[in-house]
Design a protein around this motif. Sequence first.
Motif, PDB file in Angstrom:
ATOM      1  N   LEU A  34       0.825  -1.203   0.000  1.00 51.32           N
ATOM      2  CA  LEU A  34       0.000   0.000   0.000  1.00 51.32           C
ATOM      3  C   LEU A  34       0.862   1.257   0.000  1.00 51.32           C
ATOM      4  O   LEU A  34       0.634   2.191  -0.781  1.00 51.32           O
ATOM      5  N   LEU A  35       1.881   1.287   0.855  1.00 53.22           N
ATOM      6  CA  LEU A  35       2.749   2.459   0.929  1.00 53.22           C
ATOM      7  C   LEU A  35       3.559   2.643  -0.350  1.00 53.22           C
ATOM      8  O   LEU A  35       3.801   3.777  -0.784  1.00 53.22           O
ATOM      9  N   THR A  36       3.979   1.551  -0.955  1.00 53.25           N
ATOM     10  CA  THR A  36       4.713   1.634  -2.223  1.00 53.25           C
ATOM     11  C   THR A  36       3.833   2.254  -3.296  1.00 53.25           C
ATOM     12  O   THR A  36       4.282   3.116  -4.075  1.00 53.25           O
ATOM     13  N   ASP A  37       2.567   1.844  -3.342  1.00 48.80           N
ATOM     14  CA  ASP A  37       1.630   2.428  -4.304  1.00 48.80           C
ATOM     15  C   ASP A  37       1.380   3.910  -4.015  1.00 48.80           C
ATOM     16  O   ASP A  37       1.248   4.716  -4.940  1.00 48.80           O
ATOM     17  N   ILE A  38       1.291   4.262  -2.732  1.00 51.49           N
ATOM     18  CA  ILE A  38       1.075   5.669  -2.364  1.00 51.49           C
ATOM     19  C   ILE A  38       2.247   6.525  -2.826  1.00 51.49           C
ATOM     20  O   ILE A  38       2.058   7.626  -3.374  1.00 51.49           O
ATOM     21  N   ALA A  39       3.470   6.047  -2.610  1.00 49.06           N
ATOM     22  CA  ALA A  39       4.656   6.793  -3.048  1.00 49.06           C
ATOM     23  C   ALA A  39       4.620   7.013  -4.556  1.00 49.06           C
ATOM     24  O   ALA A  39       4.892   8.118  -5.051  1.00 49.06           O
ATOM     25  N   ALA A  40       4.259   5.967  -5.305  1.00 48.66           N
ATOM     26  CA  ALA A  40       4.198   6.086  -6.764  1.00 48.66           C
ATOM     27  C   ALA A  40       3.097   7.053  -7.196  1.00 48.66           C
ATOM     28  O   ALA A  40       3.281   7.850  -8.125  1.00 48.66           O
ATOM     29  N   ALA A  41       1.964   6.999  -6.502  1.00 44.65           N
ATOM     30  CA  ALA A  41       0.850   7.884  -6.853  1.00 44.65           C
ATOM     31  C   ALA A  41       1.188   9.342  -6.589  1.00 44.65           C
ATOM     32  O   ALA A  41       0.779  10.232  -7.360  1.00 44.65           O
ATOM     33  N   ILE A  42       1.912   9.604  -5.522  1.00 44.16           N
ATOM     34  CA  ILE A  42       2.308  10.984  -5.218  1.00 44.16           C
ATOM     35  C   ILE A  42       3.207  11.534  -6.318  1.00 44.16           C
ATOM     36  O   ILE A  42       3.046  12.679  -6.768  1.00 44.16           O
ATOM     37  N   VAL A  43       4.139  10.722  -6.781  1.00 42.35           N
ATOM     38  CA  VAL A  43       5.010  11.159  -7.879  1.00 42.35           C
ATOM     39  C   VAL A  43       4.179  11.394  -9.142  1.00 42.35           C
ATOM     40  O   VAL A  43       4.342  12.406  -9.832  1.00 42.35           O
ATOM     41  N   ALA A  44       3.267  10.468  -9.432  1.00 41.73           N
ATOM     42  CA  ALA A  44       2.440  10.600 -10.638  1.00 41.73           C
ATOM     43  C   ALA A  44       1.535  11.834 -10.583  1.00 41.73           C
ATOM     44  O   ALA A  44       1.250  12.452 -11.613  1.00 41.73           O
ATOM     45  N   ASP A  45       1.101  12.190  -9.375  1.00 41.97           N
ATOM     46  CA  ASP A  45       0.196  13.335  -9.212  1.00 41.97           C
ATOM     47  C   ASP A  45       0.934  14.648  -8.939  1.00 41.97           C
ATOM     48  O   ASP A  45       0.307  15.641  -8.546  1.00 41.97           O
ATOM     49  N   THR A  46       2.233  14.661  -9.163  1.00 40.59           N
ATOM     50  CA  THR A  46       3.028  15.860  -8.879  1.00 40.59           C
ATOM     51  C   THR A  46       2.449  17.134  -9.501  1.00 40.59           C
ATOM     52  O   THR A  46       2.328  18.156  -8.809  1.00 40.59           O
ATOM     53  N   PRO A  47       2.066  17.139 -10.781  1.00 35.99           N
ATOM     54  CA  PRO A  47       1.533  18.388 -11.367  1.00 35.99           C
ATOM     55  C   PRO A  47       0.313  18.918 -10.614  1.00 35.99           C
ATOM     56  O   PRO A  47       0.207  20.128 -10.353  1.00 35.99           O
ATOM     57  N   LEU A  74       6.434  25.706   0.575  1.00 31.68           N
ATOM     58  CA  LEU A  74       6.701  25.498  -0.844  1.00 31.68           C
ATOM     59  C   LEU A  74       6.967  24.032  -1.190  1.00 31.68           C
ATOM     60  O   LEU A  74       7.767  23.354  -0.536  1.00 31.68           O
ATOM     61  N   LEU A  75       6.293  23.572  -2.230  1.00 29.22           N
ATOM     62  CA  LEU A  75       6.585  22.269  -2.813  1.00 29.22           C
ATOM     63  C   LEU A  75       7.142  22.472  -4.214  1.00 29.22           C
ATOM     64  O   LEU A  75       6.674  23.323  -4.962  1.00 29.22           O
ATOM     65  N   THR A  76       8.151  21.701  -4.551  1.00 31.97           N
ATOM     66  CA  THR A  76       8.724  21.666  -5.890  1.00 31.97           C
ATOM     67  C   THR A  76       8.701  20.215  -6.356  1.00 31.97           C
ATOM     68  O   THR A  76       8.367  19.310  -5.582  1.00 31.97           O
ATOM     69  N   GLU A  77       9.060  19.984  -7.591  1.00 28.68           N
ATOM     70  CA  GLU A  77       9.128  18.598  -8.069  1.00 28.68           C
ATOM     71  C   GLU A  77      10.063  17.778  -7.195  1.00 28.68           C
ATOM     72  O   GLU A  77       9.758  16.629  -6.845  1.00 28.68           O
ATOM     73  N   GLN A  78      11.195  18.374  -6.806  1.00 27.35           N
ATOM     74  CA  GLN A  78      12.151  17.636  -5.982  1.00 27.35           C
ATOM     75  C   GLN A  78      11.598  17.375  -4.595  1.00 27.35           C
ATOM     76  O   GLN A  78      11.778  16.284  -4.040  1.00 27.35           O
ATOM     77  N   ARG A  79      10.910  18.341  -4.031  1.00 25.67           N
ATOM     78  CA  ARG A  79      10.359  18.150  -2.694  1.00 25.67           C
ATOM     79  C   ARG A  79       9.236  17.107  -2.690  1.00 25.67           C
ATOM     80  O   ARG A  79       9.102  16.345  -1.729  1.00 25.67           O
ATOM     81  N   VAL A  80       8.452  17.059  -3.744  1.00 31.88           N
ATOM     82  CA  VAL A  80       7.438  16.009  -3.846  1.00 31.88           C
ATOM     83  C   VAL A  80       8.113  14.656  -3.988  1.00 31.88           C
ATOM     84  O   VAL A  80       7.693  13.664  -3.378  1.00 31.88           O
ATOM     85  N   ALA A  81       9.175  14.614  -4.791  1.00 29.91           N
ATOM     86  CA  ALA A  81       9.939  13.371  -4.934  1.00 29.91           C
ATOM     87  C   ALA A  81      10.526  12.940  -3.590  1.00 29.91           C
ATOM     88  O   ALA A  81      10.582  11.739  -3.271  1.00 29.91           O
ATOM     89  N   ASP A  82      10.942  13.918  -2.791  1.00 30.15           N
ATOM     90  CA  ASP A  82      11.497  13.609  -1.465  1.00 30.15           C
ATOM     91  C   ASP A  82      10.430  13.023  -0.540  1.00 30.15           C
ATOM     92  O   ASP A  82      10.718  12.146   0.281  1.00 30.15           O
ATOM     93  N   ILE A  83       9.193  13.517  -0.656  1.00 34.03           N
ATOM     94  CA  ILE A  83       8.089  12.969   0.138  1.00 34.03           C
ATOM     95  C   ILE A  83       7.887  11.495  -0.222  1.00 34.03           C
ATOM     96  O   ILE A  83       7.746  10.628   0.649  1.00 34.03           O
ATOM     97  N   ALA A  84       7.872  11.213  -1.516  1.00 39.19           N
ATOM     98  CA  ALA A  84       7.700   9.828  -1.971  1.00 39.19           C
ATOM     99  C   ALA A  84       8.848   8.944  -1.483  1.00 39.19           C
ATOM    100  O   ALA A  84       8.631   7.799  -1.056  1.00 39.19           O
ATOM    101  N   GLU A  85      10.054   9.483  -1.523  1.00 37.45           N
ATOM    102  CA  GLU A  85      11.209   8.706  -1.069  1.00 37.45           C
ATOM    103  C   GLU A  85      11.139   8.446   0.428  1.00 37.45           C
ATOM    104  O   GLU A  85      11.513   7.356   0.901  1.00 37.45           O
ATOM    105  N   ALA A  86      10.654   9.419   1.203  1.00 37.88           N
ATOM    106  CA  ALA A  86      10.500   9.211   2.648  1.00 37.88           C
ATOM    107  C   ALA A  86       9.519   8.080   2.924  1.00 37.88           C
ATOM    108  O   ALA A  86       9.710   7.277   3.857  1.00 37.88           O
ATOM    109  N   ILE A  87       8.467   7.995   2.117  1.00 36.38           N
ATOM    110  CA  ILE A  87       7.492   6.909   2.285  1.00 36.38           C
ATOM    111  C   ILE A  87       8.132   5.574   1.921  1.00 36.38           C
ATOM    112  O   ILE A  87       7.914   4.554   2.597  1.00 36.38           O
ATOM    113  N   ARG A  88       8.936   5.557   0.868  1.00 37.92           N
ATOM    114  CA  ARG A  88       9.633   4.313   0.494  1.00 37.92           C
ATOM    115  C   ARG A  88      10.585   3.866   1.605  1.00 37.92           C
ATOM    116  O   ARG A  88      10.768   2.660   1.825  1.00 37.92           O
ATOM    117  N   GLU A  89      11.184   4.815   2.289  1.00 38.29           N
ATOM    118  CA  GLU A  89      12.066   4.463   3.406  1.00 38.29           C
ATOM    119  C   GLU A  89      11.275   3.835   4.547  1.00 38.29           C
ATOM    120  O   GLU A  89      11.756   2.922   5.219  1.00 38.29           O
TER     121      GLU A  89
END
Length: 420
Positions: A34-47, A74-89
Amino acid sequence: MTENKNFDIAVAAGQAKAASRVVAQLTTAEKNALLTDIAAAIVADTPAILKENEKDISAGKEKGLSSAMLDRLLLTEQRVADIAEAIREIVTLTDPVGDIRNLALRPNGMQVGKMAIPLGVIAMIYEARPNVTAEAAALCIKSGNAVILRGGSEAIHSNLALAQCLHKVLMQRGIHKDIVTVIPDTSRSVIETLLKQSQSIDLVIPRGGEGLIRYVTENSRIPVIQHFKGICHLFIDKYADINKGLAILVNGKTQKPSACNALETLLVHRDIAGTFLPEAARALSPAGVKIHACELSRAYFDDAELATDDDYHAEYLAQEIAVKVVDSFDTAIGHINEFTSDHTEVIVSQDYSRAQQFIKRINSSVVMINASSRFSDGGQLGLGSEIGISTSKLHAYGPMGLEALTTEKFVVFGDGQIRE
């Protein structure tokens, strides 16, 4: 995505309670998937997430928020990617739920142990940072808890965008979506009602300024994890290594002064003050650190103000520090115990026995020997992601990771034993 002023928090809390029974039964593999899917969805929904974040930034500028606050928002593409990476961790962390400890054989042949179980429903009340929304939800899911998240008005659009992303994944997997609830109403009255839901909510974790935490503590009918201030002390013992002390001082005070694990008070043993303080003055000067000094230390600094008791109670969260020369090891211990906020205290000393005494006599949630206070952080202490810091001596004390989001129940393995 807009605020909903008709949101019924009592109903939502009851739904979260029902959802907590669902998430508590998920296996580690199911939670990780579930968490892996959430991380992927956050990246996909970045825009979409960034588009909503722009609304918060625009509103924040209109309200005159500080540049520091806007940067937290502030959120940027990198910061959203960092959120997803934190979930993967979080996925990689050991699941504490179901772990049985201290299994012991009783004289009658029974085996008795304690099993880690989820707390149930956790309510988080916090300010600014949208990343807290996703990372707190992920930590609660991994530990088998449902979570109710009430962020500040300044991040409402970003938080609701992240909530939509989380709910989409939960529904795709056929899992109760009320495992995660993001409150769409930022009015103070919602907090008042939330804090009365003791039948549904098991723990409240406030994160933000001292005013918010005091308000939650004083108005809650639910146990609260408290963390009012981070008044972190550094004691330079007479047996200190000067170079280590200077490095720890500069890092602890200047690297990120707005953090709760930044140093706020420097104590220096009288026997080493004449050597250490001139070097400390030179080391702190490039960062423009404002000094509030006692009578004995004031002469070592340019433009130092005379320190008062208010300075030793202060959490500056800025390039400021209180300085005091102490007559003895015992005086240093006494000062810390008088002014502590139970966050983090540090001693620099090459004397093993004095360092051990410091550990025994100081009962803040983190006590350090010859290391920067900036390591007082869940990730740095090996917990993985951190949901908060507790300076109240409940079941959790100090930085809180996954294990702190569980409690324990006794389990007994018998073979027909009856009590005589």
